[in-house]
Design an enzyme around this catalytic site. Sequence first.
Site, short mmCIF file in Angstrom:
data_model
loop_
_atom_site.label_atom_id
_atom_site.label_comp_id
_atom_site.label_asym_id
_atom_site.label_seq_id
_atom_site.Cartn_x
_atom_site.Cartn_y
_atom_site.Cartn_z
N GLU A 192 49.37 40.91 31.87
CA GLU A 192 50.02 41.40 33.09
C GLU A 192 51.49 41.75 32.85
OE1 GLU A 192 49.17 38.64 36.22
OE2 GLU A 192 47.01 38.86 35.95
N LYS A 208 42.18 40.10 46.81
CA LYS A 208 41.75 40.89 45.64
C LYS A 208 40.47 41.60 46.05
CE LYS A 208 43.45 37.74 42.03
NZ LYS A 208 43.06 36.60 41.16
#
EC number: 4.2.1.11
Length: 431
Positions: free
Chosen positions: A210, A343
């Site tokens: 990330e 999500k």
Amino acid sequence: MFMSQIVDIRAREILDSRGNPTIEADVILESGVVGRACAPSGASTGSREALELRDGDKSRYLGKGVRTAVQNVNSSIHELLVGQSVFEQKALDEKMIAFDGTENKSKLGANATLAVSLAAAHAAAAEQKLPLFQYIANLRGQTTLTMPVPMMNILNGGAHADNTVDIQEFMIEPVGFTSFAEALRAGAEVFHSLKSVLKKQGLNTAVGDEGGFAPNLRSNEEAITVILQAIEQTGYKAGSDIMLALDCASSEFYKNGQYILEGEGNKSFTSNQFADYLAGLVKQYPIISIEDGLDESDWEGWSYLTSILGDKIQLVGDDLFVTNPKILQRGIDEKVGNSILIKYNQIGTLTETLDAIYLAKANGYTTVISHRSGETEDSTIADLAVGTAAGQIKTGSLCRSDRVSKYNQLLRIEELTKAVYRGKAEFKGLK
């Protein structure tokens, strides 16, 4: 006159930011308009997430191919939705849910349904000549648009890194700024400053999935300390300009009813002891948010954690709630957590994602729109965060174009809308 009928739906196998296959879908309208979207993919996943369909054929992409999901789009979903109006988002999603017929979308694959669901929204927005965030806002009558506070993952441990730090993500939230652009600048400056702090200590400055650093630090507290040094070095104030946030991803180190911290010399904690350990960190450091502080099945522990910290900081359920309105409702009923991580690939359609967001909002829970560790150039979550006035977005560090694409889209949206940046107003206990 809109020519909103869906005339074709196509999917293909593409690569995500980890070099693994994922699915991209196109929804094509009678007018010639094309909507396109890609499904992301997670590394640390909640056991109750909707199923991401993988082929399992070890001779292709080490078993991670998504040809089956692609075929499901090109055959079953194609048959189901071609001829429908693209403006009926809820009806399109409900048709896929009903056809799939499973609790976790294991027949069609949540990666297949999500890519089509989002592509349909992109096509509908384009057909109406609206920016996607405005189309999403219109779906639920959201009249106020706001710019989200970014939750920036700048230091990694746990499943996102090969190091001795147990807590998966150490993040900064630039709350003391008047615009998203200024907040983003502050985050980027701290990120670069952190690199120099780590370099000075002879630590690794390679980045993880990330975009966060994953140095071999000795403990969780050392990770917090180097971030505080970086904030100070940039001239910002920790605790007023910039707050800290943690994602413990506790399910990853929960074994036989104990929380075992390998980075702390294999120390083991009961639920209440680990909750007290986290409360100790909150007391000592400017932490405003903790995600997945306890295991997804440890509802009793979560209840205790909420009782000691719920009125002071944000307690985010990710693996706990998996963007599922039914599970979130249980959390609301049992007063567990006070925030939900959103999500959309955990649930598999835009409609169900919006259901979870608005259920949370109606019950005073904050909402954090999130990427996954396996991402693409698709920046839909930026529009989702603004179009639902979610308040926060979690989309990684300040490097890697799979992360930065979302930040850049937010900069464009801010320029276009002049929407208010939430800043400190987003959090309990911040003035």
